[in-house]
Design an enzyme around this catalytic site. Structure first.
Site, short mmCIF file in Angstrom:
data_model
loop_
_atom_site.label_atom_id
_atom_site.label_comp_id
_atom_site.label_asym_id
_atom_site.label_seq_id
_atom_site.Cartn_x
_atom_site.Cartn_y
_atom_site.Cartn_z
N HIS A 281 0.85 -1.20 0.00
CA HIS A 281 0.00 0.00 0.00
C HIS A 281 0.89 1.25 0.00
O HIS A 281 1.74 1.43 0.88
CB HIS A 281 -0.88 -0.06 1.25
CG HIS A 281 -1.87 1.04 1.35
ND1 HIS A 281 -1.58 2.25 1.94
CD2 HIS A 281 -3.15 1.13 0.93
CE1 HIS A 281 -2.65 3.03 1.89
NE2 HIS A 281 -3.61 2.37 1.28
N GLU A 333 -4.54 -0.27 -3.57
CA GLU A 333 -3.96 1.09 -3.54
C GLU A 333 -2.45 0.99 -3.38
O GLU A 333 -1.85 1.63 -2.53
CB GLU A 333 -4.55 1.89 -2.37
CG GLU A 333 -6.05 1.76 -2.25
CD GLU A 333 -6.65 2.57 -1.11
OE1 GLU A 333 -6.25 2.33 0.05
OE2 GLU A 333 -7.49 3.42 -1.38
N GLU A 349 -2.87 7.51 -5.71
CA GLU A 349 -3.69 8.18 -4.69
C GLU A 349 -3.06 9.52 -4.29
O GLU A 349 -1.82 9.63 -4.13
CB GLU A 349 -3.82 7.28 -3.46
CG GLU A 349 -4.72 7.90 -2.40
CD GLU A 349 -4.95 7.01 -1.20
OE1 GLU A 349 -4.71 5.79 -1.29
OE2 GLU A 349 -5.37 7.56 -0.16
N CYS A 424 -9.69 10.50 2.98
CA CYS A 424 -8.34 10.79 3.46
C CYS A 424 -7.63 11.86 2.62
O CYS A 424 -6.86 12.67 3.15
CB CYS A 424 -7.51 9.51 3.44
SG CYS A 424 -7.70 8.54 1.92
N CYS A 425 -7.90 11.87 1.29
CA CYS A 425 -7.10 12.75 0.43
C CYS A 425 -7.38 14.24 0.61
O CYS A 425 -6.43 15.03 0.76
CB CYS A 425 -7.27 12.34 -1.03
SG CYS A 425 -6.76 10.64 -1.37
#
Ligand code: FUB
Ligand code: ZN
Length: 687
Positions: A281, A333, A349, A424-425
């Site tokens: 990840h 991811e 991401e 989260c981003c």
């Protein structure tokens, strides 16, 4: 990284804070050889970053807080305080969106005081405090109803930490936010909560106590920040303990190629010192590598340093997109195999780019080589800011490299979103933007290093002398850079100006990407109008001088349009070129190219013109050239090429005008065109 020590703000430091800071300074022996100049010392005045920071303050942060309220993230804390109700969001790490937004707000308030925001943040902190259990445990997904915790949380505290609970991930973000808030406001309300939690973590985990390799890294970085803030060795020791736990779990199948079965998904397949490849990840990995750099710097641990160096070489040599994005595979991811860098399905991401900025900065602080700042700049100007729309409130979770057919277009990642279930981003961006002034300069004794070119005024101290450094430029659009040096008194020191790899013929400091043709253009450096010979050291033009008030350094970087080609091992990019000007990577979007992008060919003969368009996409330099474009005529079953103007925009600015085709890599010959039969354009969306 904004700062590694408390900025010296005597008015704000409480007596206890001063003791903490003094203890911190006294305790630290080994550290990064290069210190970043704190974000508090650098005032931006530019047209590229400052408006983005302002949008972050005025739009992104309020929108994030509003969304934390509207999606019940705040309610989770209220219910945890009341010990009643039902966890009201999806993921056990949703608490972190509040922490990250507080972190962003704290940095923003340091840049621009805001009493209302300060009061709101204090209210939120009270809610966080109320949700904390008496022994310091803080995790709403369990505390609300300990008999029925979140499915990922396990019946007992920490029992699922290795897999999915994110208890220590939440803690790590809390620590990062707490230190930022303390640095920015001088207030201890969030720091106290963080220290109470960290003391519980240190009492729970360690030699002879509980052991785990945290399932999602960041607690290690957070603990290091607490160590720097307080000087308490236990925080550093626990960070190192967590690093050392990797590769100890016996329940994996080391022979399995499946990263979930062999532990590599969590970077838990080998001891960290044995790891050589960026794996699993991507966000987890890059937070881990940041912490490895931190701990290596603070302890002088050579095997740890060697490991993180190898991992860097692997990632930058084999697993980095040309936009700086990382994490190719959407299932998990995660990083793909070496050279596995698909375009249409690129995951990239936004959080991985944020994590990469943290990591590259630390690598640079360790080694002082401009190659790390080159990668950092690539990430910042391309794959990171592509994550937020120009409106400041629409985001990409994953950052595609190509939209070429209806299936891509139907994918949620072909357009931006205001928020995500797993959000989260957006909140990670909210905390990174206002910290940006902390990435401009570094210092090592009498060496002052300039990494980023941003019009700004910095207040430095070289030896005993105060030195003001003023940058004026129109970067990234122009390559003319001016630095005015204003020491209080004439002072000898070395000014080291990064000469970006892209201005020295290097598309990347590895052979993953190279420029298709060499360039004869030269970098020019002048002091007070006179060309000066300079030594190039580790990618920096070294300018030693007894600097006097008003001395002016000018550096001219060649801003040609360069064609980039990928290492032939990247099968997906064979026969293709990407376009770069300065630090920016470009893409073609359907809206500027007669509805298509997948049909454009960029032969070696194409001549590009760069034009600044102030009215377009908040002001961008576009690239145009006459190129062949493939036309498919379904009715007559014929294919032909026609000459057409290709217009390319900076990659970061795509997807601000509705959905349609987009490409970063262009076929150089007609045989390399992926033919599609129908344009996939949809109606332009009204904003
Ligand atoms: O697991 C917490 C965060 O959610 C990760 O960093 C992101 O990749 C997303 O999965
Ligand atoms: Zn994310």
């Amino acid at each position: 990284m904004p700062t590694t020590r408390f900025p010296l703000k005597p008015l704000l430091l409480t007596a206890l804070g001063l003791r903490l800071a003094t203890a911190a300074l006294a305790q630290q022996k080994a550290d990064y050889p290069i210190q970043a100049v704190s974000f508090t010392k650098v005032k931006l005045a530019d047209n590229f970053w400052l408006p983005r920071l302002k949008t972050n303050t005025d739009v992104t942060i309020p929108a994030s807080f509003q969304r934390c309220e509207a999606t019940n993230r705040v309610k989770n804390f209220e219910m945890a305080a009341a010990k009643s109700g039902k966890f009201a969001t999806t993921y056990p790490f949703d608490d972190t969106d509040i922490y990250k937004t507080i972190e962003g707000a704290a940095y923003s308030m340091q840049l621009e005081p805001d009493a209302k925001l300060n009061a709101y943040v204090d209210e939120l902190i009270q809610k966080v405090a109320a949700a904390q259990e008496p022994d310091g445990y803080l995790y709403t997904a369990r505390t609300i109803d300990p008999q029925h915790p979140h499915a990922w949380a396990g019946k007992e505290r920490w029992e699922k930490e290795r897999e999915l609970s994110h208890e220590l991930y939440n803690a790590g973000h809390l620590y990062e936010a707490a230190v930022a808030h303390y640095e920015a406001t001088g207030k201890r309300n969030l720091l106290n909560i963080a220290l109470k939690n960290a003391d519980l973590v240190c009492a729970t985990f360690g030699p002879g106590k509980r052991a785990v390799a945290p399932g999602h890294e960041i607690v290690e970085m957070g603990l290091v920040k607490l160590y720097r803030a307080t000087g308490q060795p236990r925080y550093l020791a626990t960070a190192k303990f967590f690093l050392d736990q990797r590769g100890q779990y016996k329940g994996y199948d080391p022979k399995s190629p499946d990263v979930w079965k062999n532990g590599a998904y969590w970077q838990d397949h080998q001891p960290v010192v044995a790891q050589k490849e960026a794996i699993g990840h991507a966000v987890r990995a890059e937070y881990l590598y940041s912490a490895m750099a931190d701990v290596a710097a603070l302890t002088g641990d050579k095997p740890l340093l060697a490991a993180v160096d190898s991992i860097w070489q692997n990632m930058v040599g084999k697993k980095l997109y040309v936009t700086g994005g990382t994490g190719a595979a959407s299932d998990g991811e995660r990083f793909g195999q070496n050279y596995e860098l698909p375009n249409a399905t690129a995951y990239n991401e936004t959080c991985a780019s944020v994590a990469d900025v943290y990591w590259q900065q630390r690598m640079w602080q360790l080694h002082g080589d401009a190659k790390y700042a080159d990668v950092l700049e690539k990430v910042l100007y391309n794959g990171l800011i592509s994550g937020v729309g120009l409106d400041g409130k629409s985001f990409f979770y994953s950052n595609a490299m190509q939209v070429k057919n209806a299936a891509d277009l139907a994918h949620p990642e072909a357009q931006r979103s205001g928020w995500f279930d797993c959000s989260c981003c957006p909140t990670n961006l909210a905390r990174l933007f206002p910290a940006l002034p902390g990435y401009v300069y570094g210092q090592q004794g009498r060496d002052v290093l300039v990494n980023l070119f941003v019009s700004s005024t910095a207040d430095l101290q070289v030896g005993k002398e105060k030195v003001q450094l003023v940058q004026q430029n129109n970067y990234p659009w122009d390559g003319g850079l001016q630095f005015t040096v204003n020491p209080a008194r004439a002072t000898a020191f070395n000014l080291l100006v990064r000469i970006p790899g892209w201005a020295r013929g290097e598309a990347l400091p590895t052979n993953l990407y190279t420029f298709a043709q060499p360039s004869a253009a030269k970098v020019e450096v002048k002091v007070n109008g006179q060309p000066v010979p300079y030594q190039l050291r580790n990618g920096y033009a070294v300018l030693p001088r007894k600097w006097r008030k008003g001395d002016v350094v000018t550096v001219t970087l060649p801003m040609e349009v360069r064609r980039v080609v990928a290492n032939p091992n990247v099968r997906e990019d064979l026969g293709k070129v990407a376009l770069q000007r300065g630090p920016l990577m470009y893409c073609a979007e359907w809206t500027d190219n007669q509805g298509r992008a997948s049909n454009l060919i960029v032969p070696p003969t194409a001549q590009f013109t760069a034009t600044y368009k102030p009215e377009m996409l908040n002001g961008v330099t576009t690239l145009t050239a006459t190129v062949p474009a493939v036309q498919v005529n379904e009715a007559t079953s014929s294919i032909q090429t026609v000459q057409q103007t290709l217009t390319a925009i900076p990659y970061y600015a795509w997807a601000n005008r509705g959905k349609g085709e987009m490409t970063v890599w262009f076929p150089a010959k007609v045989v390399d065109v992926d033919l599609v039969t129908r344009p996939v354009v949809q109606k332009e969306e009204k904003k």
